[in-house]
Design a protein around this motif. Structure first.
Motif, PDB file in Angstrom:
ATOM      1  N   CYS A 120     -44.946  36.473 -73.327  1.00  0.00           N
ATOM      2  CA  CYS A 120     -44.409  35.429 -74.190  1.00  0.00           C
ATOM      3  C   CYS A 120     -44.870  35.645 -75.631  1.00  0.00           C
ATOM      4  O   CYS A 120     -46.072  35.777 -75.888  1.00  0.00           O
ATOM      5  CB  CYS A 120     -44.880  34.064 -73.680  1.00  0.00           C
ATOM      6  N   VAL A 122     -44.804  33.483 -77.888  1.00  0.00           N
ATOM      7  CA  VAL A 122     -45.369  32.238 -78.419  1.00  0.00           C
ATOM      8  C   VAL A 122     -46.840  32.122 -78.018  1.00  0.00           C
ATOM      9  O   VAL A 122     -47.706  31.891 -78.850  1.00  0.00           O
ATOM     10  CB  VAL A 122     -44.579  31.011 -77.912  1.00  0.00           C
ATOM     11  N   CYS A 123     -47.128  32.318 -76.712  1.00  0.00           N
ATOM     12  CA  CYS A 123     -48.500  32.060 -76.243  1.00  0.00           C
ATOM     13  C   CYS A 123     -49.171  33.279 -75.620  1.00  0.00           C
ATOM     14  O   CYS A 123     -50.362  33.232 -75.316  1.00  0.00           O
ATOM     15  CB  CYS A 123     -48.507  30.891 -75.263  1.00  0.00           C
ATOM     16  N   CYS A 138     -41.334  31.495 -70.140  1.00  0.00           N
ATOM     17  CA  CYS A 138     -42.790  31.534 -70.032  1.00  0.00           C
ATOM     18  C   CYS A 138     -43.253  30.389 -69.128  1.00  0.00           C
ATOM     19  O   CYS A 138     -43.006  29.231 -69.434  1.00  0.00           O
ATOM     20  CB  CYS A 138     -43.406  31.397 -71.419  1.00  0.00           C
ATOM     21  N   CYS A 141     -46.059  28.049 -71.311  1.00  0.00           N
ATOM     22  CA  CYS A 141     -45.698  27.112 -72.390  1.00  0.00           C
ATOM     23  C   CYS A 141     -44.238  26.689 -72.325  1.00  0.00           C
ATOM     24  O   CYS A 141     -43.811  25.841 -73.103  1.00  0.00           O
ATOM     25  CB  CYS A 141     -46.008  27.719 -73.759  1.00  0.00           C
TER      26      CYS A 141
HETATM   27 ZN   LIG Z   1     -45.588  31.021 -73.564  1.00  0.00          ZN
END
Ligand SMILES: [Zn+2]
Length: 284
Positions: A120, A122-123, A138, A141
Motif C-alpha cells: 500500500c 498510503v501505509c 489495503c 487502512c
Molecule cells: Zn494501507
C-alpha cells in the motif's frame, strides 16, 4: 492498424466484483484463459495459447479481461507450469493476430502493475488483489489502488512542409523517430508537447493537433500521438536526450519509411511514431 489497439473484448467492468458470476465463468467450458510468465505470453501456432477454464480455476488470482463476441469470458493467469513457449512480447507482438496483441497488452500491463505494487502506497502494508485484478485493496487502512497508466506525448514537429525526427544516443546508427516524453503532473497534453519540443529540439510549438493513441505495455504507458506545428526550422538537438535532429521533406520521409533513404532508418511499426510519420508523409 496501430499495434495493441482495438481490443475485441468488452471489459464488462460491472462484473469485476460479482464473485458468483466470475466463479460461474470459471466453470464454463467456453471460457478462454491466456497465460503469461514474467511479462511473456504463452504462444501456440503464432497466436495466444487459449487454455481451458480449469487452468484459471486453480490460479491464485486470475484477471478477468472481458467478454468477446458471444459473451465468451477471457481471463489471464500467471503461471510457472510447463505449458509451452512463453515468448518475449516485444519480439512477437507484430506476428500475433492484432486482437491477440491487444488482449495480451492489457494482461501484461496489469500483471506488471501487481508485481510492482504489492504494498500500500498510503501505509506500507501488503495489499491484496481485488475486482478480478483491476484493483488492489489495503486490508490495514482500506485504501483502494487502481492500475496506473503513464501518459506519454509523442510528436512530430512540422514546419514549411518538412517534419523533424530525432535520434537518441542509445539507438542503432541511423535510427530516427518522432520526439517523445512523459506528461508531468499539472500539464495538459498540449503543454507537455510544447515543453518537450522546446527541451529536446529548441522549437516553439504554435499548434498541436491530435493524431491517435496507443496503449504501450512496457510496462504501462499510453502513447499520445500528436503533430506539432512549430514557429521556425531552427532545431537544435539538446545533446542529453537527443544526439541529432533532422528535417525531412515528405519525399525523404517516404524514402525512410520504405527503407531506401541513404542515412535514416525508420522506427519499428510496433510503436505509434512510425504510424504518425506515415500519416504525415503519405497524406497531402
Ligand atoms: Zn494501507
Amino acid at each position: 492498424m496501430i499495434p495493441f489497439t482495438n481490443s475485441p473484448l468488452d471489459r464488462a467492468a460491472e462484473k469485476r466484483k460479482d464473485e458468483a458470476w466470475l466463479r460461474a465463468r470459471l466453470d464454463d467450458p467456453s471460457t478462454v484463459v491466456i497465460a503469461m510468465r514474467d511479462g511473456k505470453p504463452l504462444v501456440r501456432d503464432a497466436a495466444l495459447a487459449r487454455l481451458a477454464a480449469d487452468s484459471a480455476r486453480n490460479a491464485e488470482s486470475p484477471l478477468f479481461l472481458g467478454l468477446s463476441e458471444g459473451d465468451v469470458a477471457f481471463f489471464a493467469i500467471e503461471t510457472d507450469a510447463e505449458l509451452g513457449t512463453f515468448e518475449d512480447f516485444r519480439s512477437v507482438a507484430l506476428t500475433l493476430p492484432p486482437h491477440d496483441a491487444a488482449i495480451a497488452a492489457a494482461a501484461r500491463s496489469l500483471f506488471e502493475w501487481h508485481r510492482r505494487h504489492g504494498f500500500c502506497s498510503v501505509c506500507g502494508q501488503a495489499s491484496r488483489i481485488a475486482a478480478a485484478g483491476w484493483q488492489r485493496v489495503c486490508p490495514a487502512c482500506g485504501a483502494e489502488h487502481f492500475p496506473r497508466v503513464d501518459p506519454v506525448v509523442i510528436m512530430l514537429p512540422l514546419f514549411g512542409g518538412r517534419c523533424l525526427l530525432g535520434r537518441q544516443f542509445a539507438w542503432p546508427k541511423g535510427r530516427m523517430s518522432a520526439l517523445a516524453g512523459f506528461v508531468e503532473p499539472g500539464e495538459t497534453i498540449e503543454e507537455a508537447c510544447a515543453r518537450e519540443v522546446k527541451e529536446e529540439a529548441g522549437l516553439i510549438a504554435t499548434r498541436v493537433t491530435y493524431f491517435g493513441s496507443q496503449p504501450w505495455p512496457f510496462p504501462s504507458s499510453l502513447m499520445i500521438g500528436l503533430f506539432a506545428e512549430v514557429a521556425s526550422a531552427d532545431a537544435v538537438a539538446d545533446g542529453t536526450e537527443l544526439e541529432e535532429v533532422r528535417w525531412l521533406t515528405r519525399e525523404e520521409a517516404r524514402a525512410v519509411l520504405d527503407g531506401t533513404h541513404a542515412e535514416v532508418l525508420a522506427p519499428s511499426t510496433l510503436g505509434i511514431s512510425r504510424h504518425l510519420i506515415e500519416a504525415w508523409a503519405l497524406g497531402s
